[in-house]
Design a protein around this motif. Structure first.
Motif, PDB file in Angstrom:
ATOM      1  N   PHE A  50       0.848  -1.191   0.000  1.00  0.00           N
ATOM      2  CA  PHE A  50       0.000   0.000   0.000  1.00  0.00           C
ATOM      3  C   PHE A  50       0.879   1.235   0.000  1.00  0.00           C
ATOM      4  O   PHE A  50       2.073   1.181   0.322  1.00  0.00           O
ATOM      5  CB  PHE A  50      -0.935   0.002   1.219  1.00  0.00           C
ATOM      6  N   VAL A  51       0.292   2.360  -0.385  1.00  0.00           N
ATOM      7  CA  VAL A  51       1.023   3.630  -0.409  1.00  0.00           C
ATOM      8  C   VAL A  51       0.140   4.714   0.200  1.00  0.00           C
ATOM      9  O   VAL A  51      -1.090   4.657   0.096  1.00  0.00           O
ATOM     10  CB  VAL A  51       1.428   4.033  -1.844  1.00  0.00           C
ATOM     11  N   PRO A  52       0.760   5.703   0.835  1.00  0.00           N
ATOM     12  CA  PRO A  52      -0.033   6.804   1.403  1.00  0.00           C
ATOM     13  C   PRO A  52      -0.551   7.731   0.312  1.00  0.00           C
ATOM     14  O   PRO A  52       0.051   7.860  -0.762  1.00  0.00           O
ATOM     15  CB  PRO A  52       0.974   7.518   2.318  1.00  0.00           C
ATOM     16  N   GLY A  65      -4.817   9.157   3.718  1.00  0.00           N
ATOM     17  CA  GLY A  65      -5.293   7.784   3.683  1.00  0.00           C
ATOM     18  C   GLY A  65      -4.271   6.878   3.035  1.00  0.00           C
ATOM     19  O   GLY A  65      -3.101   7.249   2.852  1.00  0.00           O
ATOM     20  N   TYR A  66      -4.709   5.680   2.644  1.00  0.00           N
ATOM     21  CA  TYR A  66      -3.820   4.676   2.054  1.00  0.00           C
ATOM     22  C   TYR A  66      -4.580   3.946   0.942  1.00  0.00           C
ATOM     23  O   TYR A  66      -5.776   3.665   1.077  1.00  0.00           O
ATOM     24  CB  TYR A  66      -3.366   3.673   3.118  1.00  0.00           C
ATOM     25  N   VAL A  67      -3.874   3.669  -0.149  1.00  0.00           N
ATOM     26  CA  VAL A  67      -4.472   2.918  -1.250  1.00  0.00           C
ATOM     27  C   VAL A  67      -3.568   1.734  -1.581  1.00  0.00           C
ATOM     28  O   VAL A  67      -2.349   1.799  -1.407  1.00  0.00           O
ATOM     29  CB  VAL A  67      -4.669   3.794  -2.505  1.00  0.00           C
ATOM     30  N   THR A  68      -4.173   0.663  -2.040  1.00  0.00           N
ATOM     31  CA  THR A  68      -3.409  -0.524  -2.427  1.00  0.00           C
ATOM     32  C   THR A  68      -3.147  -0.557  -3.930  1.00  0.00           C
ATOM     33  O   THR A  68      -2.527  -1.493  -4.437  1.00  0.00           O
ATOM     34  CB  THR A  68      -4.145  -1.804  -2.011  1.00  0.00           C
ATOM     35  N   GLY A  69      -3.615   0.427  -4.658  1.00  0.00           N
ATOM     36  CA  GLY A  69      -3.377   0.527  -6.086  1.00  0.00           C
ATOM     37  C   GLY A  69      -4.045   1.788  -6.621  1.00  0.00           C
ATOM     38  O   GLY A  69      -4.963   2.321  -6.001  1.00  0.00           O
ATOM     39  N   TYR A  70      -3.561   2.279  -7.749  1.00  0.00           N
ATOM     40  CA  TYR A  70      -4.150   3.487  -8.323  1.00  0.00           C
ATOM     41  C   TYR A  70      -3.760   3.585  -9.798  1.00  0.00           C
ATOM     42  O   TYR A  70      -2.802   2.963 -10.258  1.00  0.00           O
ATOM     43  CB  TYR A  70      -3.666   4.746  -7.580  1.00  0.00           C
ATOM     44  N   GLU A  82      -8.463   4.522   5.865  1.00  0.00           N
ATOM     45  CA  GLU A  82      -8.075   5.604   6.761  1.00  0.00           C
ATOM     46  C   GLU A  82      -6.816   5.242   7.533  1.00  0.00           C
ATOM     47  O   GLU A  82      -6.052   6.121   7.943  1.00  0.00           O
ATOM     48  CB  GLU A  82      -9.210   5.910   7.743  1.00  0.00           C
ATOM     49  N   LEU A  83      -6.596   3.936   7.751  1.00  0.00           N
ATOM     50  CA  LEU A  83      -5.433   3.433   8.482  1.00  0.00           C
ATOM     51  C   LEU A  83      -4.677   2.463   7.586  1.00  0.00           C
ATOM     52  O   LEU A  83      -5.239   1.922   6.623  1.00  0.00           O
ATOM     53  CB  LEU A  83      -5.888   2.714   9.760  1.00  0.00           C
ATOM     54  N   PRO A  84      -3.378   2.204   7.873  1.00  0.00           N
ATOM     55  CA  PRO A  84      -2.640   1.224   7.064  1.00  0.00           C
ATOM     56  C   PRO A  84      -3.378  -0.113   7.030  1.00  0.00           C
ATOM     57  O   PRO A  84      -3.766  -0.643   8.080  1.00  0.00           O
ATOM     58  CB  PRO A  84      -1.299   1.113   7.799  1.00  0.00           C
ATOM     59  N   THR A 103      -7.943  17.507  -5.414  1.00  0.00           N
ATOM     60  CA  THR A 103      -6.705  16.898  -5.904  1.00  0.00           C
ATOM     61  C   THR A 103      -6.400  15.648  -5.082  1.00  0.00           C
ATOM     62  O   THR A 103      -6.842  15.511  -3.934  1.00  0.00           O
ATOM     63  CB  THR A 103      -5.483  17.842  -5.808  1.00  0.00           C
ATOM     64  N   MET A 104      -5.643  14.756  -5.699  1.00  0.00           N
ATOM     65  CA  MET A 104      -5.195  13.532  -5.036  1.00  0.00           C
ATOM     66  C   MET A 104      -3.708  13.398  -5.332  1.00  0.00           C
ATOM     67  O   MET A 104      -3.293  13.375  -6.499  1.00  0.00           O
ATOM     68  CB  MET A 104      -5.975  12.331  -5.587  1.00  0.00           C
ATOM     69  N   VAL A 105      -2.888  13.328  -4.287  1.00  0.00           N
ATOM     70  CA  VAL A 105      -1.436  13.222  -4.445  1.00  0.00           C
ATOM     71  C   VAL A 105      -0.992  11.854  -3.949  1.00  0.00           C
ATOM     72  O   VAL A 105      -1.239  11.483  -2.793  1.00  0.00           O
ATOM     73  CB  VAL A 105      -0.704  14.335  -3.662  1.00  0.00           C
ATOM     74  N   VAL A 106      -0.332  11.089  -4.838  1.00  0.00           N
ATOM     75  CA  VAL A 106       0.109   9.748  -4.484  1.00  0.00           C
ATOM     76  C   VAL A 106       1.424   9.466  -5.190  1.00  0.00           C
ATOM     77  O   VAL A 106       1.530   9.616  -6.404  1.00  0.00           O
ATOM     78  CB  VAL A 106      -0.973   8.699  -4.834  1.00  0.00           C
ATOM     79  N   GLU A 107       2.440   9.129  -4.420  1.00  0.00           N
ATOM     80  CA  GLU A 107       3.767   8.791  -4.936  1.00  0.00           C
ATOM     81  C   GLU A 107       4.306   9.825  -5.933  1.00  0.00           C
ATOM     82  O   GLU A 107       4.852   9.497  -6.985  1.00  0.00           O
ATOM     83  CB  GLU A 107       3.754   7.409  -5.583  1.00  0.00           C
TER      84      GLU A 107
END
Length: 233
Positions: A50-52, A65-70, A82-84, A103-107
């Motif tokens: 997962f990534v924040p 938050g955290y996502v397992t893919g995007y 909301e949690l790891p 906006t959504m900021v990821v990696e």
């Protein structure tokens, strides 16, 4: 007497040999085959990648938050935690509507909520030409090339045979509104020549409707546009 003993010995030996022959040979231990329980246990014990992610909401509030893919484009909703998610017990997955997000900021990627004439398009996408004055957003939808019918007991099922990605593009020329990129030659050339105006050589090829500068070439045109500004640094 000797004959009696000899006969008895022969009988005893025959009985012993028969008993040995009746014993099952030592079989090699069969290789254990993985069961469904093993598969479930392995899946349960597999590490969760997962990534924040940081959302800026339309209200201005920031939510982490955290996502397992995007993907670099997202439709309708974002599934996040909301949690790891590697905690025990695992936290519930949340569904966040794109209309709530600015906006959504990821990696290191920033996905913007797109709107046209003030109306949200229900889409988050990354600006694919960040170095230039114009903004270019793209997304694709995977579509089946054709379906074949498979008869069932009741009716039939349609099974996709092959697939392809159909691309769609939006562009926002410097100081102008966001527009969907038209597929037709003249309309495409007029809009994208304006969008690529700060790279005159590319804009000229697009305006002249060169064979390698049409709608189907958008991914390559975007790459060339970005490479031009990267080389200028």
């Amino acid at each position: 007497m000797f004959a009696l003993r000899f006969s008895f010995s022969r009988l005893l030996l025959a009985a012993l040999l028969a008993a040995i022959a009746a014993r099952p040979a030592h079989a090699q231990k069969p290789v254990r085959v993985a069961t469904r329980v093993d598969s479930l246990r392995a899946a349960r014990n597999a590490p969760i990648v997962f990534v924040p992610v940081v959302f800026t909401m339309v209200s201005g509030k920031q939510v982490r938050g955290y996502v397992t893919g995007y993907d670099l484009f997202t439709h309708d909703k974002v599934m996040c935690y909301e949690l790891p998610p590697n905690q025990l017990p695992p936290p519930p997955i949340k569904e966040m509507a794109v209309e709530r997000i600015k906006t959504m900021v990821v990696e290191g990627h920033t996905l913007d909520a797109l709107s046209k004439n003030g109306k949200p398009l229900g889409m988050l996408a990354e600006n694919m030409t960040p170095a230039g004055a114009s903004k270019t957003y793209g997304y694709s939808i995977t579509k089946a090339n054709m379906y074949i019918p498979i008869p069932l007991v009741y009716g039939y099922a349609l099974i996709p045979l092959g697939s392809h990605d159909k691309y769609f593009w939006y562009v926002q020329p410097a100081g102008g509104p966001i527009q969907e990129v038209p597929r037709s030659g003249k309309a495409f050339a007029a809009l994208m020549a304006t969008a690529f105006a700060d790279y005159p050589e590319l804009a000229a090829r697009v305006r002249q409707q060169a064979q390698d500068a049409g709608y189907k070439n958008m991914p390559q045109l975007v790459q060339e546009y970005n490479a031009h500004f990267a080389a200028a640094k």
